[in-house]
Design an enzyme around this catalytic site. Structure first.
Site, PDB file in Angstrom:
ATOM      1  N   ASP A  55       0.862  -1.190   0.000  1.00 12.20           N
ATOM      2  CA  ASP A  55       0.000   0.000   0.000  1.00 12.20           C
ATOM      3  C   ASP A  55       0.891   1.229   0.000  1.00 12.20           C
ATOM      4  O   ASP A  55       2.039   1.168   0.453  1.00 12.20           O
ATOM      5  CB  ASP A  55      -0.933  -0.010   1.237  1.00 12.20           C
ATOM      6  CG  ASP A  55      -2.209   0.807   1.018  1.00 12.20           C
ATOM      7  OD1 ASP A  55      -2.099   2.034   0.850  1.00 12.20           O
ATOM      8  OD2 ASP A  55      -3.311   0.224   1.009  1.00 12.20           O
ATOM      9  N   LYS A  60      -0.917   2.539   7.452  1.00 14.36           N
ATOM     10  CA  LYS A  60      -1.676   1.293   7.349  1.00 14.36           C
ATOM     11  C   LYS A  60      -0.726   0.096   7.338  1.00 14.36           C
ATOM     12  O   LYS A  60      -0.944  -0.907   8.023  1.00 14.36           O
ATOM     13  CB  LYS A  60      -2.485   1.340   6.045  1.00 14.36           C
ATOM     14  CG  LYS A  60      -3.760   0.579   6.060  1.00 14.36           C
ATOM     15  CD  LYS A  60      -4.583   0.840   4.814  1.00 14.36           C
ATOM     16  CE  LYS A  60      -5.691   1.848   5.065  1.00 14.36           C
ATOM     17  NZ  LYS A  60      -6.620   1.964   3.934  1.00 14.36           N
ATOM     18  N   THR A 147     -13.564  -2.987  -8.375  1.00 15.15           N
ATOM     19  CA  THR A 147     -14.762  -2.880  -9.202  1.00 15.15           C
ATOM     20  C   THR A 147     -14.563  -1.744 -10.198  1.00 15.15           C
ATOM     21  O   THR A 147     -14.298  -0.605  -9.797  1.00 15.15           O
ATOM     22  CB  THR A 147     -15.987  -2.599  -8.309  1.00 15.15           C
ATOM     23  OG1 THR A 147     -16.067  -3.635  -7.333  1.00 15.15           O
ATOM     24  CG2 THR A 147     -17.263  -2.569  -9.128  1.00 15.15           C
ATOM     25  N   PHE A 178     -16.765 -10.157  -4.524  1.00 13.79           N
ATOM     26  CA  PHE A 178     -18.141 -10.050  -4.029  1.00 13.79           C
ATOM     27  C   PHE A 178     -18.239 -10.024  -2.510  1.00 13.79           C
ATOM     28  O   PHE A 178     -19.322 -10.157  -1.951  1.00 13.79           O
ATOM     29  CB  PHE A 178     -18.970 -11.226  -4.572  1.00 13.79           C
ATOM     30  CG  PHE A 178     -18.879 -11.361  -6.067  1.00 13.79           C
ATOM     31  CD1 PHE A 178     -19.628 -10.538  -6.890  1.00 13.79           C
ATOM     32  CD2 PHE A 178     -18.020 -12.274  -6.655  1.00 13.79           C
ATOM     33  CE1 PHE A 178     -19.532 -10.630  -8.274  1.00 13.79           C
ATOM     34  CE2 PHE A 178     -17.920 -12.384  -8.035  1.00 13.79           C
ATOM     35  CZ  PHE A 178     -18.677 -11.557  -8.855  1.00 13.79           C
ATOM     36  N   LEU A 179     -17.111  -9.869  -1.804  1.00 14.14           N
ATOM     37  CA  LEU A 179     -17.180  -9.972  -0.339  1.00 14.14           C
ATOM     38  C   LEU A 179     -18.063  -8.881   0.253  1.00 14.14           C
ATOM     39  O   LEU A 179     -18.198  -7.795  -0.310  1.00 14.14           O
ATOM     40  CB  LEU A 179     -15.785  -9.931   0.287  1.00 14.14           C
ATOM     41  CG  LEU A 179     -14.958  -8.642   0.300  1.00 14.14           C
ATOM     42  CD1 LEU A 179     -15.393  -7.670   1.360  1.00 14.14           C
ATOM     43  CD2 LEU A 179     -13.502  -8.987   0.509  1.00 14.14           C
ATOM     44  N   GLN A 180     -18.664  -9.209   1.394  1.00 17.76           N
ATOM     45  CA  GLN A 180     -19.486  -8.237   2.107  1.00 17.76           C
ATOM     46  C   GLN A 180     -18.788  -7.893   3.410  1.00 17.76           C
ATOM     47  O   GLN A 180     -18.421  -8.810   4.161  1.00 17.76           O
ATOM     48  CB  GLN A 180     -20.847  -8.819   2.474  1.00 17.76           C
ATOM     49  CG  GLN A 180     -21.603  -9.497   1.366  1.00 17.76           C
ATOM     50  CD  GLN A 180     -22.691 -10.382   1.945  1.00 17.76           C
ATOM     51  OE1 GLN A 180     -23.726  -9.903   2.376  1.00 17.76           O
ATOM     52  NE2 GLN A 180     -22.457 -11.677   1.978  1.00 17.76           N
ATOM     53  N   PHE A 284     -32.599  -9.420   1.159  1.00 24.47           N
ATOM     54  CA  PHE A 284     -32.503  -8.057   0.620  1.00 24.47           C
ATOM     55  C   PHE A 284     -33.888  -7.453   0.384  1.00 24.47           C
ATOM     56  O   PHE A 284     -34.080  -6.659  -0.524  1.00 24.47           O
ATOM     57  CB  PHE A 284     -31.671  -8.034  -0.681  1.00 24.47           C
ATOM     58  CG  PHE A 284     -30.219  -7.750  -0.419  1.00 24.47           C
ATOM     59  CD1 PHE A 284     -29.481  -8.594   0.381  1.00 24.47           C
ATOM     60  CD2 PHE A 284     -29.591  -6.633  -0.951  1.00 24.47           C
ATOM     61  CE1 PHE A 284     -28.150  -8.336   0.650  1.00 24.47           C
ATOM     62  CE2 PHE A 284     -28.262  -6.363  -0.684  1.00 24.47           C
ATOM     63  CZ  PHE A 284     -27.537  -7.218   0.104  1.00 24.47           C
ATOM     64  N   GLN A 286     -35.700  -6.136   3.026  1.00 22.68           N
ATOM     65  CA  GLN A 286     -35.985  -5.489   4.301  1.00 22.68           C
ATOM     66  C   GLN A 286     -36.125  -3.990   4.040  1.00 22.68           C
ATOM     67  O   GLN A 286     -35.134  -3.336   3.725  1.00 22.68           O
ATOM     68  CB  GLN A 286     -34.784  -5.750   5.227  1.00 22.68           C
ATOM     69  CG  GLN A 286     -34.939  -5.268   6.638  1.00 22.68           C
ATOM     70  CD  GLN A 286     -35.532  -6.351   7.511  1.00 22.68           C
ATOM     71  OE1 GLN A 286     -35.392  -7.530   7.215  1.00 22.68           O
ATOM     72  NE2 GLN A 286     -36.175  -5.947   8.579  1.00 22.68           N
ATOM     73  N   CYS A 295     -19.724   0.738  -1.966  1.00 21.71           N
ATOM     74  CA  CYS A 295     -19.917  -0.029  -3.204  1.00 21.71           C
ATOM     75  C   CYS A 295     -21.210   0.320  -3.942  1.00 21.71           C
ATOM     76  O   CYS A 295     -21.162   0.947  -4.989  1.00 21.71           O
ATOM     77  CB  CYS A 295     -19.855  -1.518  -2.909  1.00 21.71           C
ATOM     78  SG  CYS A 295     -18.177  -2.048  -2.480  1.00 21.71           S
TER      79      CYS A 295
HETATM   80  N1  LIG Z   1     -15.162  -2.895   0.594  1.00 22.35           N
HETATM   81  C1  LIG Z   1     -15.892  -3.862   0.058  1.00 22.35           C
HETATM   82  O1  LIG Z   1     -16.750  -4.466   0.706  1.00 22.35           O
HETATM   83  C2  LIG Z   1     -15.696  -4.251  -1.395  1.00 22.35           C
HETATM   84  C3  LIG Z   1     -16.329  -5.401  -1.884  1.00 22.35           C
HETATM   85  C4  LIG Z   1     -16.161  -5.757  -3.220  1.00 22.35           C
HETATM   86  C5  LIG Z   1     -15.404  -4.938  -4.053  1.00 22.35           C
HETATM   87  N2  LIG Z   1     -14.815  -3.810  -3.552  1.00 22.35           N
HETATM   88  C6  LIG Z   1     -14.019  -2.983  -4.465  1.00 22.35           C
HETATM   89  O2  LIG Z   1     -12.667  -3.137  -4.077  1.00 22.35           O
HETATM   90  C7  LIG Z   1     -11.939  -1.941  -4.317  1.00 22.35           C
HETATM   91  C8  LIG Z   1     -11.263  -1.491  -3.029  1.00 22.35           C
HETATM   92  O3  LIG Z   1     -12.264  -1.198  -2.075  1.00 22.35           O
HETATM   93  P1  LIG Z   1     -11.922  -0.987  -0.534  1.00 22.35           P
HETATM   94  O4  LIG Z   1     -13.207  -0.874   0.167  1.00 22.35           O
HETATM   95  O5  LIG Z   1     -10.944  -2.006  -0.093  1.00 22.35           O
HETATM   96  O6  LIG Z   1     -11.203   0.452  -0.592  1.00 22.35           O
HETATM   97  P2  LIG Z   1     -10.250   1.097   0.518  1.00 22.35           P
HETATM   98  O7  LIG Z   1     -10.319   2.559   0.285  1.00 22.35           O
HETATM   99  O8  LIG Z   1     -10.562   0.552   1.863  1.00 22.35           O
HETATM  100  O9  LIG Z   1      -8.789   0.567   0.129  1.00 22.35           O
HETATM  101  C9  LIG Z   1      -8.081   1.018  -0.979  1.00 22.35           C
HETATM  102  C10 LIG Z   1      -6.603   1.003  -0.610  1.00 22.35           C
HETATM  103  O10 LIG Z   1      -5.823   1.270  -1.772  1.00 22.35           O
HETATM  104  C11 LIG Z   1      -4.699   2.027  -1.363  1.00 22.35           C
HETATM  105  N3  LIG Z   1      -4.067   2.666  -2.517  1.00 22.35           N
HETATM  106  C12 LIG Z   1      -4.390   3.837  -3.136  1.00 22.35           C
HETATM  107  N4  LIG Z   1      -3.535   4.071  -4.143  1.00 22.35           N
HETATM  108  C13 LIG Z   1      -2.675   3.032  -4.181  1.00 22.35           C
HETATM  109  C14 LIG Z   1      -1.574   2.704  -5.016  1.00 22.35           C
HETATM  110  N5  LIG Z   1      -1.199   3.466  -6.030  1.00 22.35           N
HETATM  111  N6  LIG Z   1      -0.908   1.550  -4.764  1.00 22.35           N
HETATM  112  C15 LIG Z   1      -1.279   0.755  -3.749  1.00 22.35           C
HETATM  113  N7  LIG Z   1      -2.311   1.020  -2.913  1.00 22.35           N
HETATM  114  C16 LIG Z   1      -3.003   2.148  -3.142  1.00 22.35           C
HETATM  115  C17 LIG Z   1      -5.262   2.988  -0.346  1.00 22.35           C
HETATM  116  O11 LIG Z   1      -4.248   3.545   0.458  1.00 22.35           O
HETATM  117  C18 LIG Z   1      -6.215   2.070   0.416  1.00 22.35           C
HETATM  118  O12 LIG Z   1      -5.576   1.457   1.522  1.00 22.35           O
HETATM  119  C19 LIG Z   1     -12.964  -0.947  -4.867  1.00 22.35           C
HETATM  120  O13 LIG Z   1     -12.937  -0.998  -6.274  1.00 22.35           O
HETATM  121  C20 LIG Z   1     -14.276  -1.490  -4.360  1.00 22.35           C
HETATM  122  O14 LIG Z   1     -15.370  -1.111  -5.167  1.00 22.35           O
HETATM  123  C21 LIG Z   1     -14.933  -3.461  -2.246  1.00 22.35           C
END
Ligand SMILES: NC(=O)c1ccc[n+]([C@@H]2O[C@H](COP(=O)([O-])OP(=O)(O)OC[C@H]3O[C@@H](n4cnc5c(N)ncnc54)[C@H](O)[C@@H]3O)[C@@H](O)[C@H]2O)c1
Length: 475
Positions: A55, A60, A147, A178-180, A284, A286, A295
């Site tokens: 990261d 972090k 995504t 697809f995690l929740q 879903f 409710q 998301c």
């Molecule tokens: N959170 C969910 O439940 C979930 C579920 C399915 C899909 N997604 C998708 O997954 C992706 C990430 O979501 P998230 O919730 O984990 O986001 P998040 O904001 O929690 O995490 C993103 C991370 O990427 C890091 N980052 C930014 N630029 C970077 C770079 N150049 N190199 C390396 N790291 C970098 C950030 O510092 C951050 O820690 C999104 O596209 C989201 O739509 C999320």
């Protein structure tokens, strides 16, 4: 290009591929260690893979290396510490080290809504892929998990071609996620399906090897994990289509709630009754304050924006309505609060000045600390803007909420939040709120009025305890 074998599990024999590092199973990296990437990195180490999480956020990474999960996700802390101790898991801010470690690199960075429109901001994908590609010194597979709008995988492939040495033959694949949140550990270890978009047998073989730990776990538990192998565009579309469907289902029942409110019906009974039809199902369904989080809202907007660019905007016009229905639930709570407090609405909306309101919940759903686009926090801000003195409590989201909306008052517990309140609003269905004793809370408040915006309380119990109870979509 035609994929050799679009299929579902059990898969036909897949060409065994040797990881370019020479290791017996692919060494994996996760770029972006947020809600998605950190959970994956930790769970993949638990499956026995040698994992490196990368990261750009040094805080972090330091926390993760110290055994501290920077987010609230049930079960993750213990797995992190166990796998750090086992030496299978480490975290780094060094891209060269990351490039050196991995045979398969998963891109897990954020794709938020652009500040200037509805589309997705792909700058983090671009930055992470570009810097990784520039540091690769041997063949590898770069797999998008973020995504993204359809077409992104092709663009990433071009980026990789431009920034990595051509003779390495670095390849790209896409595997949506697809995690929740709140169930993320189980969702990663026991996914209900795996979808991969690939262009070559080598990529397919590497991805199979990179998921074999999941298949092996499933076999020991007498389960199967269906795997859909398809092209880039379909893999990208699967994710946004799934989210569009879920958002539509939630907004459908919330639209029924609006009609119930006008007609004097009860949407909770309506949902129960239609949910018995197996073609509809009760998940879903409710009615309540609607969806939020990082998301669904941004994904349905980015999907519309991309469809528009592709000339298929009309096909997704209904998603605009889905979004509007969802947002209207938030203002509905504001107006219900005014009604319960006997306040009139002017052209600028209701005036709630001089009232004290307890808001229970800040996160977009229970069992997470994520407040991104959280309906609860949005409503708390609306109540504050209308002049109310708003006191918020959330079991896990306080720190993030305070950072996002500092002007509210945050309380350490339910009792402090409801003390002297004229109205209590339950906006996130945490168990702590669902199981709260209405008689005990009744002794603390100034007025026994409650809005159950998630229809998660026992209305009979609250009414018996002397509360004026209002649920959304109920008489
Ligand atoms: N959170 C969910 O439940 C979930 C579920 C399915 C899909 N997604 C998708 O997954 C992706 C990430 O979501 P998230 O919730 O984990 O986001 P998040 O904001 O929690 O995490 C993103 C991370 O990427 C890091 N980052 C930014 N630029 C970077 C770079 N150049 N190199 C390396 N790291 C970098 C950030 O510092 C951050 O820690 C999104 O596209 C989201 O739509 C999320």
């Amino acid at each position: 290009m035609t994929i050799p074998y679009p299929n579902t599990q059990p898969m036909p024999a897949i060409a065994a591929v040797t990881p370019p590092s020479g290791a017996s199973r692919p060494r994996v990296t996760f770029l972006g260690t947020g809600y998605l990437g950190a959970t994956y990195a930790i769970c993949y180490a638990e499956l026995g893979y040698e994992v490196l999480g990368y990261d750009v956020d040094a805080d972090k990474i330091a926390k993760l290396n110290a055994g501290e999960v920077p987010i609230h996700e049930p079960g993750l802390d213990e797995l992190l510490r166990r796998n750090l101790a086992a030496g299978r898991l480490r975290f780094s801010t060094d891209i060269a080290e990351t490039a050196e470690h991995g045979d398969v690199h998963f891109i897990c960075v954020g794709t938020p809504q652009r500040a200037d429109g509805m589309g997705a901001d792909l700058s983090y994908v671009e930055a992470s892929v570009t810097s990784l590609a520039q540091h690769l010194t041997r063949k590898a597979l770069i797999v998008g998990k973020s995504t993204v709008p359809v077409g992104t995988a092709e663009w990433v492939e071009q980026l990789v071609g431009k920034h990595s040495p051509a003779d390495l033959g670095v390849e790209v694949a896409w595997s949506p996620e697809f995690l929740q949140e709140g169930f993320a550990v189980d969702d990663v270890l026991r996914p209900n399906r795996i979808v991969v978009g690939v262009k070559s047998e080598w990529a397919n073989g590497m991805l199979y090897a990179a998921h074999k730990g999941l298949f092996d776990l499933a076999a020991t538990e007498d389960r199967e994990v269906p795997m859909v192998v398809t092209d880039f565009a379909t893999a990208e579309l699967v994710k946004v289509a799934a989210n569009a469907f879920l958002a539509t289902k939630i907004s459908f029942i919330n639209a029924m709630a609006e009609v119930c409110e006008a007609a004097g019906g009860d949407v909770t009974q309506l949902a129960r009754a239609i949910g018995y039809d197996p073609r509809i199902g009760n998940r879903f369904l409710q009615a309540g304050l609607g969806f939020g989080g990082a998301c669904l809202p941004k994904d349905i907007r980015a999907f519309q924006a991309r469809a528009q660019e592709l000339g298929a905007g009309e096909a997704l016009r209904f998603l605009h309505e889905v979004d509007l229905i969802n947002l209207r639930r938030r203002t509905r709570v504001l107006h219900l609060a005014a009604e319960l407090l006997g306040r009139r609405s002017g052209p600028a909306g209701p005036d709630l000045s001089g009232t004290r309101i307890a808001v229970l919940g800040a996160t977009f759903k229970p069992n997470t600390d994520d407040v991104r686009d959280a309906p609860a926090l949005a409503v708390a801000a609306l109540l504050h803007k209308a002049g109310a003195d708003v006191h918020v409590h959330d079991p896990q989201g306080m720190e993030n909420a305070r950072r996002a909306v500092p002007e509210l008052t945050y309380e350490p517990g339910i009792n402090e939040a409801v003390a002297d309140a004229d109205l209590v609003c339950v906006l996130t269905e945490w168990a702590e709120f669902r199981n709260a004793d209405p008689s005990l809370l009744g002794d603390l408040v100034a007025g026994r009025r409650v809005i159950d915006a998630r229809n998660c309380l026992d209305s009979a119990l609250w009414t018996q305890a002397g509360w004026e109870y209002r649920g959304l979509g109920r008489p």
